[in-house]
Each structure stands twice: as structure tokens, then as C-alpha cells.
Design a protein around this motif. Structure first.
Motif, PDB file in Angstrom:
ATOM      1  N   ASP A 193      20.739  83.352  48.812  1.00 45.73           N
ATOM      2  CA  ASP A 193      21.636  84.195  48.023  1.00 45.73           C
ATOM      3  C   ASP A 193      22.874  83.349  47.744  1.00 45.73           C
ATOM      4  O   ASP A 193      23.481  82.804  48.676  1.00 45.73           O
ATOM      5  CB  ASP A 193      22.043  85.446  48.800  1.00 45.73           C
ATOM      6  N   LEU A 194      23.246  83.210  46.489  1.00 46.11           N
ATOM      7  CA  LEU A 194      24.383  82.362  46.131  1.00 46.11           C
ATOM      8  C   LEU A 194      25.687  82.925  46.687  1.00 46.11           C
ATOM      9  O   LEU A 194      25.806  84.138  46.918  1.00 46.11           O
ATOM     10  CB  LEU A 194      24.473  82.228  44.608  1.00 46.11           C
ATOM     11  N   PRO A 195      26.681  82.075  46.909  1.00 46.05           N
ATOM     12  CA  PRO A 195      27.942  82.541  47.505  1.00 46.05           C
ATOM     13  C   PRO A 195      28.589  83.658  46.684  1.00 46.05           C
ATOM     14  O   PRO A 195      28.700  83.559  45.465  1.00 46.05           O
ATOM     15  CB  PRO A 195      28.818  81.276  47.519  1.00 46.05           C
ATOM     16  N   GLY A 196      28.977  84.735  47.389  1.00 43.92           N
ATOM     17  CA  GLY A 196      29.595  85.880  46.731  1.00 43.92           C
ATOM     18  C   GLY A 196      28.620  86.941  46.298  1.00 43.92           C
ATOM     19  O   GLY A 196      29.017  88.011  45.848  1.00 43.92           O
ATOM     20  N   ASN A 197      27.322  86.669  46.438  1.00 43.25           N
ATOM     21  CA  ASN A 197      26.289  87.592  45.981  1.00 43.25           C
ATOM     22  C   ASN A 197      25.521  88.193  47.152  1.00 43.25           C
ATOM     23  O   ASN A 197      25.162  87.483  48.106  1.00 43.25           O
ATOM     24  CB  ASN A 197      25.293  86.865  45.074  1.00 43.25           C
ATOM     25  N   ALA A 198      25.233  89.493  47.052  1.00 39.78           N
ATOM     26  CA  ALA A 198      24.336  90.194  47.965  1.00 39.78           C
ATOM     27  C   ALA A 198      24.625  89.838  49.421  1.00 39.78           C
ATOM     28  O   ALA A 198      25.743  90.029  49.902  1.00 39.78           O
ATOM     29  CB  ALA A 198      22.886  89.910  47.581  1.00 39.78           C
ATOM     30  N   ARG A 250      35.807  84.434  49.477  1.00 37.93           N
ATOM     31  CA  ARG A 250      36.737  85.548  49.312  1.00 37.93           C
ATOM     32  C   ARG A 250      36.690  86.128  47.911  1.00 37.93           C
ATOM     33  O   ARG A 250      36.979  87.298  47.702  1.00 37.93           O
ATOM     34  CB  ARG A 250      38.164  85.086  49.635  1.00 37.93           C
ATOM     35  N   ARG A 251      36.364  85.296  46.926  1.00 41.88           N
ATOM     36  CA  ARG A 251      36.225  85.774  45.551  1.00 41.88           C
ATOM     37  C   ARG A 251      35.086  85.026  44.879  1.00 41.88           C
ATOM     38  O   ARG A 251      34.657  83.971  45.374  1.00 41.88           O
ATOM     39  CB  ARG A 251      37.536  85.583  44.771  1.00 41.88           C
ATOM     40  N   ALA A 252      34.612  85.558  43.778  1.00 41.69           N
ATOM     41  CA  ALA A 252      33.461  84.972  43.096  1.00 41.69           C
ATOM     42  C   ALA A 252      33.786  83.553  42.623  1.00 41.69           C
ATOM     43  O   ALA A 252      34.743  83.356  41.874  1.00 41.69           O
ATOM     44  CB  ALA A 252      33.052  85.839  41.913  1.00 41.69           C
ATOM     45  N   GLY A 263      30.710  75.623  38.723  1.00 43.59           N
ATOM     46  CA  GLY A 263      30.839  74.332  39.394  1.00 43.59           C
ATOM     47  C   GLY A 263      31.013  74.481  40.888  1.00 43.59           C
ATOM     48  O   GLY A 263      30.394  73.740  41.678  1.00 43.59           O
ATOM     49  N   ALA A 264      31.845  75.424  41.305  1.00 40.80           N
ATOM     50  CA  ALA A 264      32.060  75.652  42.736  1.00 40.80           C
ATOM     51  C   ALA A 264      30.790  76.166  43.405  1.00 40.80           C
ATOM     52  O   ALA A 264      30.502  75.824  44.562  1.00 40.80           O
ATOM     53  CB  ALA A 264      33.208  76.633  42.940  1.00 40.80           C
ATOM     54  N   THR A 265      30.028  76.980  42.689  1.00 39.02           N
ATOM     55  CA  THR A 265      28.756  77.461  43.230  1.00 39.02           C
ATOM     56  C   THR A 265      27.790  76.296  43.436  1.00 39.02           C
ATOM     57  O   THR A 265      27.109  76.202  44.458  1.00 39.02           O
ATOM     58  CB  THR A 265      28.132  78.503  42.285  1.00 39.02           C
ATOM     59  N   ALA A 266      27.734  75.389  42.450  1.00 41.28           N
ATOM     60  CA  ALA A 266      26.866  74.215  42.572  1.00 41.28           C
ATOM     61  C   ALA A 266      27.276  73.350  43.765  1.00 41.28           C
ATOM     62  O   ALA A 266      26.421  72.849  44.508  1.00 41.28           O
ATOM     63  CB  ALA A 266      26.907  73.402  41.280  1.00 41.28           C
ATOM     64  N   LEU A 287      25.308  95.875  46.059  1.00 39.11           N
ATOM     65  CA  LEU A 287      25.732  95.100  47.230  1.00 39.11           C
ATOM     66  C   LEU A 287      26.746  94.027  46.831  1.00 39.11           C
ATOM     67  O   LEU A 287      27.740  93.800  47.524  1.00 39.11           O
ATOM     68  CB  LEU A 287      24.515  94.460  47.888  1.00 39.11           C
ATOM     69  N   THR A 288      26.500  93.363  45.710  1.00 39.42           N
ATOM     70  CA  THR A 288      27.443  92.352  45.218  1.00 39.42           C
ATOM     71  C   THR A 288      28.751  92.999  44.806  1.00 39.42           C
ATOM     72  O   THR A 288      29.839  92.467  45.080  1.00 39.42           O
ATOM     73  CB  THR A 288      26.826  91.582  44.031  1.00 39.42           C
ATOM     74  N   GLY A 289      28.673  94.139  44.127  1.00 39.44           N
ATOM     75  CA  GLY A 289      29.856  94.885  43.721  1.00 39.44           C
ATOM     76  C   GLY A 289      30.272  94.605  42.284  1.00 39.44           C
ATOM     77  O   GLY A 289      30.107  93.479  41.795  1.00 39.44           O
ATOM     78  N   PRO A 290      30.814  95.610  41.601  1.00 42.14           N
ATOM     79  CA  PRO A 290      31.156  95.456  40.184  1.00 42.14           C
ATOM     80  C   PRO A 290      32.248  94.434  39.908  1.00 42.14           C
ATOM     81  O   PRO A 290      32.211  93.747  38.887  1.00 42.14           O
ATOM     82  CB  PRO A 290      31.583  96.868  39.760  1.00 42.14           C
ATOM     83  N   LEU A 291      33.225  94.306  40.804  1.00 36.02           N
ATOM     84  CA  LEU A 291      34.304  93.349  40.569  1.00 36.02           C
ATOM     85  C   LEU A 291      33.787  91.917  40.668  1.00 36.02           C
ATOM     86  O   LEU A 291      34.139  91.055  39.849  1.00 36.02           O
ATOM     87  CB  LEU A 291      35.443  93.583  41.567  1.00 36.02           C
ATOM     88  N   ARG A 292      32.966  91.650  41.678  1.00 34.86           N
ATOM     89  CA  ARG A 292      32.374  90.315  41.805  1.00 34.86           C
ATOM     90  C   ARG A 292      31.461  90.025  40.616  1.00 34.86           C
ATOM     91  O   ARG A 292      31.437  88.910  40.102  1.00 34.86           O
ATOM     92  CB  ARG A 292      31.562  90.218  43.110  1.00 34.86           C
ATOM     93  N   PHE A 293      30.700  91.030  40.201  1.00 33.62           N
ATOM     94  CA  PHE A 293      29.801  90.831  39.059  1.00 33.62           C
ATOM     95  C   PHE A 293      30.601  90.492  37.805  1.00 33.62           C
ATOM     96  O   PHE A 293      30.258  89.547  37.077  1.00 33.62           O
ATOM     97  CB  PHE A 293      28.955  92.080  38.815  1.00 33.62           C
ATOM     98  N   ALA A 294      31.665  91.247  37.551  1.00 39.88           N
ATOM     99  CA  ALA A 294      32.480  91.001  36.355  1.00 39.88           C
ATOM    100  C   ALA A 294      33.111  89.614  36.391  1.00 39.88           C
ATOM    101  O   ALA A 294      33.140  88.901  35.379  1.00 39.88           O
ATOM    102  CB  ALA A 294      33.552  92.081  36.226  1.00 39.88           C
ATOM    103  N   ALA A 295      33.621  89.216  37.558  1.00 36.54           N
ATOM    104  CA  ALA A 295      34.230  87.888  37.685  1.00 36.54           C
ATOM    105  C   ALA A 295      33.189  86.795  37.465  1.00 36.54           C
ATOM    106  O   ALA A 295      33.442  85.797  36.785  1.00 36.54           O
ATOM    107  CB  ALA A 295      34.884  87.744  39.052  1.00 36.54           C
ATOM    108  N   SER A 296      32.003  86.982  38.024  1.00 36.01           N
ATOM    109  CA  SER A 296      30.935  85.996  37.852  1.00 36.01           C
ATOM    110  C   SER A 296      30.498  85.905  36.397  1.00 36.01           C
ATOM    111  O   SER A 296      30.193  84.810  35.896  1.00 36.01           O
ATOM    112  CB  SER A 296      29.735  86.358  38.732  1.00 36.01           C
ATOM    113  N   PHE A 297      30.479  87.030  35.705  1.00 27.80           N
ATOM    114  CA  PHE A 297      30.107  87.038  34.287  1.00 27.80           C
ATOM    115  C   PHE A 297      31.129  86.255  33.467  1.00 27.80           C
ATOM    116  O   PHE A 297      30.768  85.464  32.585  1.00 27.80           O
ATOM    117  CB  PHE A 297      29.999  88.475  33.790  1.00 27.80           C
TER     118      PHE A 297
END
Length: 253
Positions: free
Chosen positions: A56-61, A68-70, A74-77, A159-169
Motif C-alpha cells: 500500500d503506497l504511503p498515505g493510502n489505506a 503525515r500528509r499525502a 516523486g516523494a512516493t517513488a 480508509l484513505t480518506g477524502p482529504l488524502r484522496f483530494a491531495a493525491s489527485f
């Protein structure tokens, strides 16, 4: 299936240990999801002799607490590279879906020695498509997917949450606007770009463009599948991956 946690990333492993001289495959999920929708494909690849790792990628599920935030793409990679090194993995075949393809492109561009091949399933996001239209395409895909996938995706999004999803988008949109195609051009390993024939998210024209961007790209289409071809047609996808896998890193039929 073995479940562990490394550098904060919840990880599923199917098949033998990657340290036993067997092919290693890493499956990278899309926006706001978890690796759970890769389980059908993971089981089939493991049955072919591969060691398959599904984080599961950082910040997800189940890796939500790893950051602490999405993080941006590049940071995910880079987080994936730390995870890869923590596990002392060999060079791997990376298989991703949707925005997971952007993560793989960034990973391969930044850490080329850790990758011997890439498979991009329904790569997103197309930089020429406005954000509102991207959302519309994702919504249009929902009724084309199996109901069981929608149940998995809904649980993961919650589980990920709408705020994290929006930031990731937002991060994914910024990456698509420039870095994504630059990263694709830096991929020097064989790359298979796959599209479900009914995918409303990744158009045929966009998939062809992605395949032209990489140095060694080829295209495959999966009939009867939409955006998540690996879930709705895991046998077909496993066969495509086995046929594609670069020589010397094969997965047995």
C-alpha cells in the motif's frame, strides 16, 4: 499470502521469498486505493513461480500512517525506493495501474538500477484532459467494473480518506502536466502498455502516446475489460506479463 510492514508500508507477499533466486514482481496500485485489487493477479503470477510484492503506497489505506500528509508522485517513488532497499530486493518488474503508472515512471527515472521492466495498465492521467473531465471518466468507469471491485475500492477510499484522496489527485494532476512524460522518456527498460478495450479513462490514443514516449514500448489490449484489467481479467493479464517479461527474468507459465 504473507503480510508485513517495511519502512511504514503495509506489504503483501505471494509466492516464494524474493531472495531465493526467483523473479520479483512489484504491483503498484492507483489513486486512493490499496494493493487489495491486485490480489487476483498476484496469485496467478506467484503460481507461475514469481515472488510478488504488493505494497500500500504511503498515505493510502493500511499505509496511511506512514506519512503525515499525502506525498507527491516523486516523494512516493522515493519512498518506494527506500522500501525496496529495506527489503534488499533484486531488480524487479514493476506493474502498475492508473496513477500507479505515474509512480512507476518516476521510480524508473530516479532509480533505474532497481527496475528491469515495467507494465503500465490503463496509465493515467492524460495531461490534455481537464481535471473535471478526468473525474467524469473515473465515474464512467465504475459501472464497467465488477461489483466486487467497487466494494474493495469503496472500502479503500474510506480508509484513505477524502482529504488524502483530494491531495493525491492534485499531486497526480501536477505530475501529469509535466514530469510524467519526461519520466516516461527516461525509462530505458522494456515497457508494456496495456489498455482494457472498454477503458474510458485511458484512451487508445493516449496509450499509444505513452508507448511511444518510452525507449522500448509495446501495446496490448484486453477485450472485455475496463480500467482495472488486472482485476477483471487476471488470467489474461498474467499471460501477457509472462509473455512480455524480459529474458532472464521470466515467470513460468
Amino acid at each position: 499470502m504473507e503480510q508485513t510492514r517495511h519502512t511504514g508500508l503495509f506489504t503483501r507477499r505471494f509466492g516464494p521469498s524474493p531472495h531465493e533466486g526467483v523473479p520479483a514482481v512489484v504491483l503498484v496500485h492507483g489513486l486512493g486505493l490499496s494493493g487489495r485489487y491486485f490480489v487476483p493477479l498476484a496469485r496467478r503470477l506467484a503460481a507461475g513461480g514469481a515472488s510478488v510484492l504488493v505494497p500500500d503506497l504511503p498515505g493510502n489505506a493500511r499505509s496511511r500512517a506512514a506519512v503525515r500528509r499525502a506525498p507527491d508522485i516523486g516523494a512516493t517513488a522515493d519512498a518506494m525506493a527506500r522500501w525496496h532497499r529495506r527489503l534488499s530486493l533484486p531488480s524487479c518488474l514493476f506493474v502498475g495501474n492508473s496513477v500507479g503508472c505515474q509512480v512507476i515512471a518516476a521510480f524508473a527515472a530516479r532509480h533505474p538500477r532497481l527496475v528491469h521492466g515495467t507494465v503500465l495498465i490503463g496509465p493515467a492521467l492524460d495531461p490534455d484532459v481537464p481535471a473535471w473531465c478526468q473525474v467524469g471518466r473515473l465515474l464512467a468507469d465504475a459501472p464497467r467494473e465488477p461489483l466486487s471491485l467497487l466494494a474493495v475500492a469503496t472500502a479503500d477510499y474510506l480508509l484513505t480518506g477524502p482529504l488524502r484522496f483530494a491531495a493525491s489527485f492534485r499531486h497526480a494532476l501536477r505530475d501529469a502536466a509535466g514530469p510524467f512524460e519526461d519520466n516516461l522518456a527516461r525509462i530505458r527498460v522494456p515497457t508494456l502498455v496495456v489498455r482494457g478495450a472498454g477503458d474510458p479513462v485511458a484512451s487508445g490514443a493516449w496509450v499509444r502516446r505513452v508507448a511511444r514516449k518510452v525507449v522500448d514500448g509495446r501495446i496490448a489490449e484486453v477485450g472485455g475489460a475496463a480500467h482495472a484489467a488486472h482485476y477483471s481479467a487476471p488470467d489474461t493479464m498474467a499471460a501477457l506479463i509472462r509473455a512480455f517479461t524480459p529474458k532472464g527474468h521470466g515467470v513460468r507459465p
